[in-house]
Enzyme design. Structure first.
Site, PDB file in Angstrom:
ATOM      1  CB  CYS A 127      51.923  24.154 -15.740  1.00 17.38           C
ATOM      2  SG  CYS A 127      50.706  23.336 -14.697  1.00 17.38           S
ATOM      3  CB  CYS A 210      46.362  22.164  -9.505  1.00 17.27           C
ATOM      4  SG  CYS A 210      46.923  23.867  -9.544  1.00 17.27           S
ATOM      5  CB  CYS A 233      51.332  19.849 -16.237  1.00 18.56           C
ATOM      6  SG  CYS A 233      52.515  18.623 -16.808  1.00 18.56           S
TER       7      CYS A 233
END
Ligand code: SF4
Length: 250
Positions: A127, A210, A233
């Site tokens: 991320c 995800c 994130c």
């Protein structure tokens, strides 16, 4: 020298945010968006949107205030094709005039995630390179940005304020206090299209690897990074923390 300069910028953002909170206390939706776009941050504010299941309402409000407000869309390279097509549908429908599609830099990916499989072993690092870093670069030049976080989304979002400071930026969350019912009413009132994956059980949509379907009755964000402790994130975290996993070399 650099640390002092950064601290000074943050202090300035903190004071500005405090003044805005005092001026616009209790307002939400259009009544806070309009003055932010036209009076407080003309040409210095952008909307960051995932074009996810709940995004259409905020996009519609921003388009109504000023369709030329820059809309930043993070294409991580791992998104659902349905999200990209939904983005294109909404951009046309709402007349959004300045959509900026931003992506991780190839040189960063070559260093951090050369095989594109980092998400399997280290969500935070993935991320950081695919979301946090590109967004930080895209936000330079803005004084403020608009986000669609809402308290009803639960977990770490249950106390999200309408106006806050994020590093050197002011962050505006015009729908922070809205309920799910109010959001759904606005969808219906404006006859906005729904994300095509919503009906299939995807209630909060990010990157394909995800994002999972949400069990009936479960928190809408429980399908994000399911099976791990990760819930965000990193783009709503202090930048130094969100980028810490990248270490040296980026
Ligand atoms: S959501 Fe998953 S695939 Fe997307 S950037 Fe984060 S870890 Fe990587």
């Amino acid at each position: 020298m650099q640390a002092t300069a950064i601290k000074a910028v943050h202090t300035e953002a903190d004071s500005r945010a405090a003044a805005l909170v005092a001026r616009y206390a209790g307002l939400d939706g259009m009544s806070v968006l309009e003055p932010m776009v036209h009076r407080e941050f003309p040409r210095r504010i952008g909307l960051v949107s995932s074009f996810g299941t709940e995004s259409a309402v905020l996009l519609a409000l921003v388009a109504e205030v000023d369709p030329s407000v820059p809309v930043i869309f993070l294409d991580t390279g791992k998104l659902f094709g349905e999200t990209r097509r939904y983005r294109d549908q909404l951009v046309t429908r709402l007349g959004l005039a300045e959509v900026r599609i931003i992506s991780p830099l190839p040189r960063d990916l070559a260093t951090v995630d050369p095989n594109g499989t980092l998400w399997q072993s280290n969500h935070d690092r993935c991320c950081a390179v695919r979301k946090v870093l590109p967004l930080a670069r895209a936000l330079s030049g803005f004084d403020a940005w608009i986000s669609g976080r809402k308290r009803f989304q639960g977990a770490g979002r249950s106390t999200v304020p309408t106006i806050e400071v994020e590093g050197e930026h002011i962050k505006i969350n015009p729908l922070a206090t809205w309920s799910k019912e109010r959001l759904d009413e606005e969808f219906a009132r404006r006859d906005l299209p729904r994300h095509p994956l919503e009906a299939d059980g995807f209630l909060s949509i990010g990157c394909m690897p995800c994002t999972a379907r949400v069990a009936p009755g479960a928190d809408s964000r429980s399908g994000r990074w399911a099976g791990s402790t990760k819930t965000e994130c990193g783009i709503h975290q202090p930048l130094d923390q969100a980028l810490a996993s990248l270490g040296e070399g980026i």
